[in-house]
Design a protein around this motif. Structure first.
Motif, PDB file in Angstrom:
ATOM      1  N   ILE A 177       0.861  -1.213  -0.009  1.00  0.00           N
ATOM      2  CA  ILE A 177      -0.016  -0.051  -0.287  1.00  0.00           C
ATOM      3  C   ILE A 177       0.926   1.120  -0.108  1.00  0.00           C
ATOM      4  CG2 ILE A 177      -1.754   1.328   1.361  1.00  0.00           C
ATOM      5  CD1 ILE A 177      -2.886  -1.516  -0.084  1.00  0.00           C
ATOM      6  N   CYS A 178       0.714   2.032  -0.856  1.00  0.00           N
ATOM      7  CA  CYS A 178       1.486   3.460  -0.981  1.00  0.00           C
ATOM      8  C   CYS A 178       1.314   4.276   0.190  1.00  0.00           C
ATOM      9  CB  CYS A 178       1.027   4.218  -2.303  1.00  0.00           C
ATOM     10  SG  CYS A 178       1.860   5.700  -2.201  1.00  0.00           S
ATOM     11  N   GLY A 179       2.505   4.723   0.864  1.00  0.00           N
ATOM     12  CA  GLY A 179       2.327   5.337   1.882  1.00  0.00           C
ATOM     13  C   GLY A 179       1.693   6.936   1.870  1.00  0.00           C
ATOM     14  N   ALA A 180       1.699   7.322   0.457  1.00  0.00           N
ATOM     15  CA  ALA A 180       1.118   8.571   0.192  1.00  0.00           C
ATOM     16  C   ALA A 180      -0.179   8.537  -0.102  1.00  0.00           C
ATOM     17  CB  ALA A 180       1.977   9.205  -0.978  1.00  0.00           C
ATOM     18  N   CYS A 181      -0.797   7.639  -0.800  1.00  0.00           N
ATOM     19  CA  CYS A 181      -2.156   7.817  -1.492  1.00  0.00           C
ATOM     20  C   CYS A 181      -3.024   6.544  -0.868  1.00  0.00           C
ATOM     21  CB  CYS A 181      -2.113   7.498  -2.821  1.00  0.00           C
ATOM     22  SG  CYS A 181      -1.562   6.109  -3.579  1.00  0.00           S
ATOM     23  N   ARG A 182      -2.233   5.634  -0.077  1.00  0.00           N
ATOM     24  CA  ARG A 182      -2.890   4.758   0.615  1.00  0.00           C
ATOM     25  C   ARG A 182      -3.750   3.691  -0.282  1.00  0.00           C
ATOM     26  NH1 ARG A 182      -0.507   4.305   5.366  1.00  0.00           N
ATOM     27  NH2 ARG A 182      -0.034   6.282   6.124  1.00  0.00           N
ATOM     28  N   TRP A 190       6.104   2.734  -1.473  1.00  0.00           N
ATOM     29  CA  TRP A 190       5.478   4.028  -2.400  1.00  0.00           C
ATOM     30  C   TRP A 190       5.245   3.625  -3.623  1.00  0.00           C
ATOM     31  CZ3 TRP A 190       5.123   8.224   1.202  1.00  0.00           C
ATOM     32  CH2 TRP A 190       5.786   8.006   2.440  1.00  0.00           C
ATOM     33  N   HIS A 191       4.267   4.247  -4.489  1.00  0.00           N
ATOM     34  CA  HIS A 191       4.258   4.164  -6.035  1.00  0.00           C
ATOM     35  C   HIS A 191       5.597   5.146  -6.307  1.00  0.00           C
ATOM     36  CE1 HIS A 191      -0.218   3.898  -5.476  1.00  0.00           C
ATOM     37  NE2 HIS A 191       0.058   2.818  -6.443  1.00  0.00           N
ATOM     38  N   VAL A 192       6.027   4.848  -7.097  1.00  0.00           N
ATOM     39  CA  VAL A 192       7.346   5.503  -7.740  1.00  0.00           C
ATOM     40  C   VAL A 192       7.090   7.001  -8.060  1.00  0.00           C
ATOM     41  CG1 VAL A 192       8.957   5.497  -9.771  1.00  0.00           C
ATOM     42  CG2 VAL A 192       8.180   3.272  -9.197  1.00  0.00           C
ATOM     43  N   GLU A 193       5.902   7.330  -8.287  1.00  0.00           N
ATOM     44  CA  GLU A 193       5.441   8.677  -8.745  1.00  0.00           C
ATOM     45  C   GLU A 193       4.732   9.404  -7.699  1.00  0.00           C
ATOM     46  OE1 GLU A 193       4.049   6.078  -9.877  1.00  0.00           O
ATOM     47  OE2 GLU A 193       1.910   6.316  -9.980  1.00  0.00           O
ATOM     48  N   HIS A 194       4.790   8.691  -6.376  1.00  0.00           N
ATOM     49  CA  HIS A 194       4.210   9.280  -5.084  1.00  0.00           C
ATOM     50  C   HIS A 194       5.357   9.560  -4.004  1.00  0.00           C
ATOM     51  CE1 HIS A 194      -0.163   8.295  -6.251  1.00  0.00           C
ATOM     52  NE2 HIS A 194       0.325   9.339  -6.881  1.00  0.00           N
ATOM     53  N   PHE A 195       6.857   9.047  -4.202  1.00  0.00           N
ATOM     54  CA  PHE A 195       7.419   9.279  -3.560  1.00  0.00           C
ATOM     55  C   PHE A 195       8.300  10.354  -3.988  1.00  0.00           C
ATOM     56  CE2 PHE A 195      12.085   8.049  -2.048  1.00  0.00           C
ATOM     57  CZ  PHE A 195      11.696   8.227  -0.548  1.00  0.00           C
TER      58      PHE A 195
HETATM   59 ZN   LIG Z   1       0.573   6.402  -4.196  1.00  0.00          ZN
END
Ligand SMILES: [Zn+2]
Ligand SMILES: [Zn+2]
Ligand SMILES: [Zn+2]
Length: 75
Positions: free
Chosen positions: A11-16, A31-36
């Motif tokens: 689960i992405c730490g930014a967008c969950r 993280w998603h690559v684009e959300h880190f």
């Molecule tokens: Zn994300």
């Protein structure tokens, strides 16, 4: 909705949201690559080098600006 946690999907730490494809492991999360992103300029690292400090990630520019102890006279 299916429970992604139980399925072992990261689960992405930014967008969950569940991450499909490439996962970035950093700061004890995934993280998603684009959300880190840099905590300062919020630009994604996209696999480039990042610098961690107190649980946050920074790009080289902002890490140096905020925490760098480079001499202003001779760099
Ligand atoms: Zn994300
Ligand atoms: Zn930055
Ligand atoms: Zn100096």
């Amino acid at each position: 909705l299916p429970c992604h946690d139980k399925m072992g999907v990261p689960i992405c730490g930014a967008c969950r949201r569940p991450i499909e494809g490439r996962v970035v492991n950093a700061l004890g999360k995934q993280w998603h690559v684009e959300h880190f992103v840099c905590a300062k300029c919020e630009k994604p690292f996209l696999g480039h080098q990042h610098y961690e400090r107190k649980g946050l990630a920074y790009c080289e520019t902002h890490f140096n600006l905020l925490f760098g102890d480079v001499c202003h006279h001779c760099n």
